[in-house]
Enzyme design. Structure first.
Site: not given
Ligand SMILES: NC(=O)c1ccc[n+]([C@@H]2O[C@H](COP(=O)([O-])OP(=O)(O)OC[C@H]3O[C@@H](n4cnc5c(N)ncnc54)[C@H](O)[C@@H]3O)[C@@H](O)[C@H]2O)c1
Length: 365
Positions: A141, A187, A219, A243, A247
């Site tokens: 980001y 990852k 994943d 992020d 959620d």
């Protein structure tokens, strides 16, 4: 010296839920002999209306001088058409960045009374209690170079050793007060940045021999959180993955009105509900104050290092729900539907009951 708490109630339902949270903060601080002082500042749309900016230098300075900041929510229809840098939401990003809040913490905790409102089956979600540590000021980001042209778009995922080490230590410290398991989500099968993340996390883990470190690809983590959320204790992850993961973790446990958060840096701490300013229900005394009250519980835990006080607040919320009290957003016809202020009073009553039952003595910092 009192603990200096800056209150930024903000817009919409922000002031209503902050008032509720402050009642609990004051009550519990008094009960545990914690000396606090609170000072309220305008922030967000209400600050723009008065000063022409959503975050004044004076408000920012007050936050720099504080031990903790308690924020309500910002934004609303009225300010939607302002240029980006004047929008209330932009002020929130600026505040988080100015305070160097590099860790965002969100608990995923299931209240037994609300188990039916989860999108997961009862037997899957029952007993879930974990916490997500998301790196907040680095990663893709913020990485440079970034941009796009006619043919392509690009971003850069970059983490320094220093950035990974500091959040990893926080996650391990938290795990040492919980179930002693950290799951680092990355990852590393595809991204070099993740391979580096994993290497640094493993180095830090060597300093915490009593804590088990598990590495998990993002994943798989997304799948495992909905398949068997009980397996997690502390999840540690980077900005982008966090992020999404935070959620998912929040929503499997229930409604938006229930989710607290803490954002921590080396010198500052900000506590806020995850929800926004809910302009559709503002001013009606029907907002759910639990997310904000639970954010105060997180303040006791992370800023005051008072785990017993934090636990009692969570227990008081749980008992309130067990006895059937609900705000409209989480209730149905079988429940006792109450407004924001009544819900807050009941939670304080339940806190008092539990405190007396446990015959707690005087706690100090
Ligand atoms: N951290 C923040 O301050 C923050 C976060 C998200 C959105 N926002 C801003 O808030 C404004 C409204 O955004 P939105 O509608 O997308 O999200 P929202 O979270 O404000 O509301 C979404 C829905 O959930 C309900 N809701 C939210 N909190 C509730 C509570 N405590 N009790 C009962 N119901 C609750 C609302 O009534 C609404 O129906 C926008 O301006 C947005 O930019 C601010």
């Amino acid at each position: 010296m009192p603990q200096k708490i800056i209150l930024l109630p903000g817009d919409g339902i922000g002031p209503e839920v902050t008032e509720a949270a402050v009642s609990v903060l004051t009550y519990v601080a008094n009960k545990f002999n914690v000396d606090i002082s609170t000072k309220e500042k305008l922030f967000g749309g209400v600050s723009y209306d008065k000063f022409g900016t959503p975050l004044t230098q004076e408000t920012l300075q007050a936050c720099y001088d504080s031990d903790a900041v308690l924020l309500g929510a910002v934004g609303g229809y009225k300010w939607e058409t302002l240029p980006h840098h004047l929008k209330p939401e932009a002020a929130l990003l600026k505040l988080r960045k100015s305070l160097g809040l590099f860790t965002n913490i969100r608990p995923a905790r299931v209240y037994p009374a609300l188990i039916d409102s989860s999108s997961l089956k009862k037997e899957v979600i029952k007993g879930t209690d974990f916490i997500v540590f998301r790196e907040l000021t680095g990663g893709i980001y913020f990485g440079e170079p970034r941009g796009y042209d006619e043919d392509k778009g690009w971003n850069t995922m970059i983490y320094t050793k220093f950035e990974i080490e500091r959040i990893t230590r926080m996650a391990f410290e938290a795990a040492s007060k919980r179930k002693h398991v950290v799951t680092s989500v990355d990852k590393a099968n595809v991204l070099e940045c993740s391979q580096f993340w994993r290497k640094v996390v493993e180095e830090v883990a060597n300093n915490y021999p009593t804590i088990e470190l598990k590495n998990m690809y993002v994943d798989n983590a997304a799948m495992q959180i909905v398949r068997d959320p009980k397996q997690f204790d502390v999840i540690l992850t980077s900005n982008l993955f966090g992020d999404i993961i935070s959620d998912i973790s929040g929503m499997i446990t229930g409604s938006l009105g229930m989710l607290p958060s803490a954002s921590l840096g080396s010198s500052y701490a900000l506590y806020e509900p995850v929800h926004g300013s809910a302009p559709d229900i503002c001013g009606q005394n029907i907002a759910n104050p639990i997310a904000s009250i639970a954010s105060v519980a997180m303040m006791f835990e992370h800023t005051f290092d008072m785990h017993k006080a934090a636990e009692l607040i969570f227990n008081a919320i749980e008992r309130t729900l067990d006895e059937g009290y609900r705000t409209a957003d989480i209730g149905n016809e079988e429940n006792n539907i109450v407004g924001t202020t009544e819900m807050t009073k009941i939670i304080i009553q339940k806190f008092e009951e539990i405190y007396n039952e446990q015959a707690l003595g005087v706690f100090t910092l």
